[in-house]
Design a protein around this motif. Structure first.
Motif, mmCIF file in Angstrom:
data_model
loop_
_atom_site.group_PDB
_atom_site.id
_atom_site.type_symbol
_atom_site.label_atom_id
_atom_site.label_comp_id
_atom_site.label_asym_id
_atom_site.label_seq_id
_atom_site.Cartn_x
_atom_site.Cartn_y
_atom_site.Cartn_z
ATOM 1 N N SER A 35 -12.948 2.337 -3.124
ATOM 2 C CA SER A 35 -12.772 1.097 -2.364
ATOM 3 C C SER A 35 -11.307 0.830 -2.026
ATOM 4 O O SER A 35 -11.017 -0.002 -1.174
ATOM 5 C CB SER A 35 -13.339 -0.073 -3.157
ATOM 6 O OG SER A 35 -12.630 -0.184 -4.372
ATOM 7 N N ARG A 36 -10.404 1.548 -2.685
ATOM 8 C CA ARG A 36 -8.990 1.313 -2.420
ATOM 9 C C ARG A 36 -8.390 2.339 -1.476
ATOM 10 O O ARG A 36 -7.192 2.304 -1.206
ATOM 11 C CB ARG A 36 -8.212 1.338 -3.740
ATOM 12 C CG ARG A 36 -8.564 0.192 -4.669
ATOM 13 C CD ARG A 36 -7.841 0.332 -5.980
ATOM 14 N NE ARG A 36 -6.405 0.486 -5.759
ATOM 15 C CZ ARG A 36 -5.605 1.169 -6.579
ATOM 16 N NH1 ARG A 36 -6.085 1.761 -7.636
ATOM 17 N NH2 ARG A 36 -4.327 1.259 -6.315
ATOM 18 N N ASP A 45 -0.926 3.755 -10.818
ATOM 19 C CA ASP A 45 -1.337 4.832 -9.911
ATOM 20 C C ASP A 45 -0.285 5.925 -9.825
ATOM 21 O O ASP A 45 -0.385 6.816 -8.989
ATOM 22 C CB ASP A 45 -1.593 4.266 -8.513
ATOM 23 C CG ASP A 45 -2.608 3.141 -8.538
ATOM 24 O OD1 ASP A 45 -3.668 3.332 -9.152
ATOM 25 O OD2 ASP A 45 -2.337 2.070 -7.966
ATOM 26 N N MET A 54 -3.590 4.072 -0.041
ATOM 27 C CA MET A 54 -4.113 3.497 -1.269
ATOM 28 C C MET A 54 -3.625 2.051 -1.314
ATOM 29 O O MET A 54 -2.418 1.798 -1.337
ATOM 30 C CB MET A 54 -3.616 4.276 -2.484
ATOM 31 C CG MET A 54 -4.200 3.776 -3.792
ATOM 32 S SD MET A 54 -3.514 4.648 -5.224
ATOM 33 C CE MET A 54 -4.609 6.038 -5.326
ATOM 34 N N THR A 55 -4.567 1.130 -1.307
ATOM 35 C CA THR A 55 -4.170 -0.277 -1.261
ATOM 36 C C THR A 55 -3.705 -0.743 -2.641
ATOM 37 O O THR A 55 -4.084 -0.184 -3.670
ATOM 38 C CB THR A 55 -5.338 -1.171 -0.785
ATOM 39 O OG1 THR A 55 -6.443 -0.971 -1.662
ATOM 40 C CG2 THR A 55 -5.751 -0.822 0.624
ATOM 41 N N SER A 56 -2.867 -1.772 -2.647
ATOM 42 C CA SER A 56 -2.338 -2.398 -3.868
ATOM 43 C C SER A 56 -1.854 -1.377 -4.885
ATOM 44 O O SER A 56 -2.304 -1.354 -6.020
ATOM 45 C CB SER A 56 -3.402 -3.284 -4.517
ATOM 46 O OG SER A 56 -4.003 -4.094 -3.564
ATOM 47 N N ASN A 67 0.818 -1.208 0.000
ATOM 48 C CA ASN A 67 0.000 0.000 0.000
ATOM 49 C C ASN A 67 0.851 1.257 0.000
ATOM 50 O O ASN A 67 1.944 1.280 0.546
ATOM 51 C CB ASN A 67 -0.902 0.010 1.233
ATOM 52 C CG ASN A 67 -1.660 -1.285 1.386
ATOM 53 O OD1 ASN A 67 -2.083 -1.871 0.403
ATOM 54 N ND2 ASN A 67 -1.815 -1.751 2.616
ATOM 55 N N TYR A 78 -11.842 4.876 -7.298
ATOM 56 C CA TYR A 78 -10.768 4.749 -6.322
ATOM 57 C C TYR A 78 -11.276 4.459 -4.923
ATOM 58 O O TYR A 78 -10.521 4.057 -4.057
ATOM 59 C CB TYR A 78 -9.944 6.040 -6.282
ATOM 60 C CG TYR A 78 -9.098 6.254 -7.510
ATOM 61 C CD1 TYR A 78 -7.856 5.645 -7.621
ATOM 62 C CD2 TYR A 78 -9.548 7.043 -8.556
ATOM 63 C CE1 TYR A 78 -7.074 5.824 -8.747
ATOM 64 C CE2 TYR A 78 -8.769 7.236 -9.675
ATOM 65 C CZ TYR A 78 -7.540 6.623 -9.774
ATOM 66 O OH TYR A 78 -6.773 6.806 -10.880
#
Ligand code: NAG
Ligand code: NAG
Ligand code: NAG
Ligand code: NAG
Length: 161
Positions: A76-77, A98, A91-93, A33, A74
């Protein structure tokens, strides 16, 4: 740490002294992340409005905030934690898709001057791992510079007395 980073920090501090609302915008990797840290000056009693956005391929995407409308793609992240003068956006993953120019800005309600905030260009390969702030001062050249500048600061202080 690169001396240029030290100079950048110094410049950030100088800008803050000139009334810039955002003190610093930094990013780092925590596992997979990305964490974006926006430190700002909160000197008013009025609630500030903020916006964190990503400009990629000349297209601006609002990620979080109440100035623009955050994009659903975006949502959900992302998660955001807020304290008095610090926003941390996760910010995940995080992937190279990105990458781009991240911007953090604020608006004080009723204030006419528009503050452009701060930009940070993020590349996945250049992101450092997140660590405590004390790591900033671990580089000996930086520490040396700090130590060398202390007598100078004291001398300046002495003269002004
Ligand atoms: C400190 O910074 C200098 C200059 O950028 C670099 O050459 C050196 O390797 C760094 N030292 C450490 C311990 O990171
Ligand atoms: C700034 O501080 C005020 C009061 O001290 C608070 O109401 C407001 O939420 C803060 N703004 C942010 C973005 O944290
Ligand atoms: C936000 O997400 C990160 C990474 O998944 C997690 O470590 C952190 O605890 C989350 N914070 C909040 C406030 O949900
Ligand atoms: C930040 O980058 C955007 C997109 O390139 C640009 O339009 C804007 O003027 C920049 N803002 C600052 C404060 O540099």
């Amino acid at each position: 740490m690169n001396p240029a980073v030290g100079i950048a920090i110094l410049l950030a501090v100088l800008q803050a002294a000139r009334g810039q609302k955002v003190h610093s915008l930094t990013a780092c990797l925590e596992g997979l992340n990305m964490r974006l840290d926006c430190r700002f000056e909160n000197s008013t009693k009025d609630p500030l409005k903020f916006e964190i956005s990503l400009t990629r391929e000349n297209q601006k995407h609002v990620l979080q905030g109440d100035l623009g409308i955050p994009e659903h793609a975006y949502r959900s992240r992302l998660n955001l934690s807020t304290t008095q003068n610090h926003l941390a956006l996760y910010m995940t993953s995080f992937t190279s898709k990105d990458e781009g120019i991240y911007n953090c800005q604020f608006q004080v309600p009723g204030e006419v001057t528009h503050n452009p905030g701060k930009n940070l260009t993020v590349y996945k390969d250049k992101l450092a791992r997140c660590a405590g702030i004390s790591l900033l001062i671990q580089n000996t050249s930086w520490l040396l510079l700090l130590l060398l500048s202390l007598p100078l600061l004291q001398a300046v202080d002495f003269v002004s007395l």
